[in-house]
Scaffold this motif. Sequence first.
Motif, PDB file in Angstrom:
ATOM      1  N   TRP A   1       0.816  -1.200   0.000  1.00 27.97           N
ATOM      2  CA  TRP A   1       0.000   0.000   0.000  1.00 27.97           C
ATOM      3  C   TRP A   1       0.863   1.269   0.000  1.00 27.97           C
ATOM      4  O   TRP A   1       0.830   2.071  -0.937  1.00 27.97           O
ATOM      5  N   LEU A   2       1.671   1.441   1.042  1.00 22.91           N
ATOM      6  CA  LEU A   2       2.409   2.700   1.167  1.00 22.91           C
ATOM      7  C   LEU A   2       3.593   2.780   0.210  1.00 22.91           C
ATOM      8  O   LEU A   2       3.857   3.820  -0.376  1.00 22.91           O
ATOM      9  N   ASP A   3       4.299   1.656   0.065  1.00 26.10           N
ATOM     10  CA  ASP A   3       5.495   1.716  -0.769  1.00 26.10           C
ATOM     11  C   ASP A   3       5.167   1.641  -2.252  1.00 26.10           C
ATOM     12  O   ASP A   3       5.655   2.436  -3.046  1.00 26.10           O
ATOM     13  N   GLN A   4       4.328   0.682  -2.638  1.00 21.79           N
ATOM     14  CA  GLN A   4       4.049   0.484  -4.065  1.00 21.79           C
ATOM     15  C   GLN A   4       2.689   1.032  -4.500  1.00 21.79           C
ATOM     16  O   GLN A   4       2.422   1.123  -5.685  1.00 21.79           O
ATOM     17  N   PHE A   5       1.844   1.340  -3.541  1.00 20.88           N
ATOM     18  CA  PHE A   5       0.486   1.793  -3.802  1.00 20.88           C
ATOM     19  C   PHE A   5      -0.247   0.896  -4.798  1.00 20.88           C
ATOM     20  O   PHE A   5      -0.809   1.351  -5.788  1.00 20.88           O
TER      21      PHE A   5
ATOM     22  N   ASP B   1       0.507  -0.913  -7.092  1.00 22.23           N
ATOM     23  CA  ASP B   1       0.916  -0.890  -8.500  1.00 22.23           C
ATOM     24  C   ASP B   1       1.416  -2.293  -8.843  1.00 22.23           C
ATOM     25  O   ASP B   1       2.603  -2.603  -8.729  1.00 22.23           O
TER      26      ASP B   1
ATOM     27  N   SER C   1       4.276  -2.835 -11.194  1.00 25.76           N
ATOM     28  CA  SER C   1       5.552  -2.488 -10.587  1.00 25.76           C
ATOM     29  C   SER C   1       6.000  -3.562  -9.601  1.00 25.76           C
ATOM     30  O   SER C   1       7.177  -3.910  -9.526  1.00 25.76           O
TER      31      SER C   1
ATOM     32  N   LYS D   1      13.569  -8.568  -9.503  1.00 23.72           N
ATOM     33  CA  LYS D   1      14.735  -7.687  -9.408  1.00 23.72           C
ATOM     34  C   LYS D   1      15.276  -7.620  -7.996  1.00 23.72           C
ATOM     35  O   LYS D   1      16.439  -7.314  -7.776  1.00 23.72           O
ATOM     36  N   ARG D   2      14.391  -7.792  -7.060  1.00 26.57           N
ATOM     37  CA  ARG D   2      14.842  -7.700  -5.686  1.00 26.57           C
ATOM     38  C   ARG D   2      14.616  -9.035  -4.989  1.00 26.57           C
ATOM     39  O   ARG D   2      13.573  -9.269  -4.392  1.00 26.57           O
TER      40      ARG D   2
END
Lengths: 221, 319
Positions: free
Chosen positions: A88-92, A94, A97, A104-105
Motif C-alpha cells: 500500500w504505502l510503498d508500491q500503492f 501498483d 511495478s 529484481k529484488r
Amino acid sequence: MLKPFLFLVCLLPLALLAWQGFTGHLSANPISDITNETGIWTLRFIVITLAITPLRQITKLHALIKFRRMIGLFAFFYGSLHFTTYLWLDQFFDWQSILRDIPKRPFILVGFTSFILMIPLAVTSTKKMIRRLGGKKWNVLHRLVYATAIGGVIHYYWLVKADTGRPITYGIILVVLFAFRVWKLVPSRLARRQFELSTRTSLANRTIETIPTRNDATSAE
Amino acid sequence: MLIKKQNGIPSSEITDEKLYFNRRNFMKAAAVAGAGAAAYAFFSKKSPVVFAQEGKSWKTAHPSNYDTTETLTPYKDVTTYNNFYEFGVDKSDPSENAWRLTTSPWTVEVSGNVKKPAVYHLEDFVKPYALEDRIYRMRCVEGWSMVIPWLGFPLSNIIRRAEPTSKATFVAFQTLYRPDEMIGQKRDVLQWPYVEGLRMDEAMHPLTILAVGLYGKALPKQDGAPLRLVTPWKYGFKGIKSIVKISFVENQPPTTWNLYAPNEYGFYSNVNPNVDHPRWSQARERRIGEFFKRPTLMFNGYGDQVASMYSGMDLRKYF
C-alpha cells in the motif's frame, strides 16, 4: 492475568510507531520507517516464538507454552503490517511495478515467501484446527516456522547496504535456537526408539516439543 | 527539462537579470515551504550575501543557472535524514553524533600530479572563489531523493589553481579519519577513510561543486562539514563528505562503496533508471516529503549537461 498484559505489551511497538507517526517523530522518510519497524518486529516475534521451547526446557517453566501461540500470531500480525506497508504505502498497489520488483529484488521474493509460509500457521492456530489436524500433523506443519525464520534473516541480510551486523546477529540467535533443538532431538529420538521397542506404545505423555504428539499440540493454547 | 540550458558562459559570470528575478520569486515561494527555506530567503535578501562561518566572511553567493525550480526539501529533512556512516549507519545517527567533529581548524591537502601541491587552511582554500547557490536534485542509491540548495563553488576552480600535469587523469578524494570524533569509524562497516574519485572531465564539469553550505548557512556537520563534493547526476554516495585530501592521479582511484561491493557500486555510479542495482530497481524514487514514487530520470535529469561525457560508453558495464 498475565496473558492480557502480555497482549498489550506485544502491541507496544505498533503503538510507539503510531505515536511517532502522529506527532511527527518519524524520519523524513516515514514510509521507510514503518516498513523497517514492522519488519524488524516480525523477525523479533518469530525469534521469541522459537525461543519459548528452549526457554521452557531450561527453566522448567512449562507454563510458557501458554504464550507461544499468541506471540506467534503477533509475528504474523506484524508480518501482515509489513507486507501491507509494502503493497500500500510503498508500491500503492501498483501490481505491474510489484511484479517487476520481485525478480529484481530477491530479498522481496524471500520475504514474501516467508510471509506466505506463516499463513497456514496462523490459520491452523485455533483449538479447533489443532484437533482437526491432530497433534502430529499440526506439529509437522508448524515446523514451517523454521523456514520462515531462516527466510526472514536472509531477507534482512540481503536488503542492508553494508551494516550486516544486525542481520548476522539474528542469524546467530537462530543458529543457537536450532542447535538447542538438534541437541535435544538426538537423545530424545534414541530414547523414543528404545521406549517404543520396550513398550510398543505411543508417546502420548511426552512433552518434548520436537516429538510430535497430540498432547503437546493441544497444550499450546 | 527542468534544468536551464547551459549557454556557454560559466555561470559564475552570469548576471542575467531575468533569471535573477525569477530566482527571487522562487525563493519567496520557497520561504513558505518551511523554516529552513525562510532562513534561506532571509540570507538572500541581503545582496551581496555575506556568508560567514565561524567568524570568517566569505564572498558573495552568486545565483547560478543550473538550478532546478522544484520544491526544496525542508531544512530539517536535509539535516536529519543522512547517510554518513562515519557517524553511524542509521539515518538519524549523523545528526545525533556529528557534533563531536572538530571542523576548525581544518586543512585540505592538494597533491599528486600537480604543479602547485599545497596544504591549505580551509579559509584560504575557499577564500578566492565566489560562492554560488546551486539548487540540485540529490538521488540516493537507496531509492529516495531530495532537492537541496547548496552553497559552494565549482571544483574546476581548485583544479585550475593546482595546475595538474598531463599525468593527472583522475581526481581522488579522501574523508577525514578520526574515530574519536567520527564514532562510526570505530566499526569496520566500510573501509576507512572513505575515498571517492572522479574522472578529470567529470571533475572539471561546471555542475561539479565543492559545497561549504546549504540553505545559505554553513554546512551542518551531518551533511559533510566543512567541505564536501556534490555531483548531482551521480548517486549521493559519490558526494564525499568532510574532505581532507584531493589528489590528482594517473589511474582510476579506488572508491569506498566499490571496494565494499564491486558488483553493486561502480566507479561512475551515474544515476541510471535503466541499470538496476543487483538487489533493487532504480527505475523510480521517492522524493522525500512525497507519497507517490516518481520515475527516476537518466543522469538524474542532468543528461543535457553530462551525457556527452559518456557517449560511446556501455553504461551497463560502466555503471
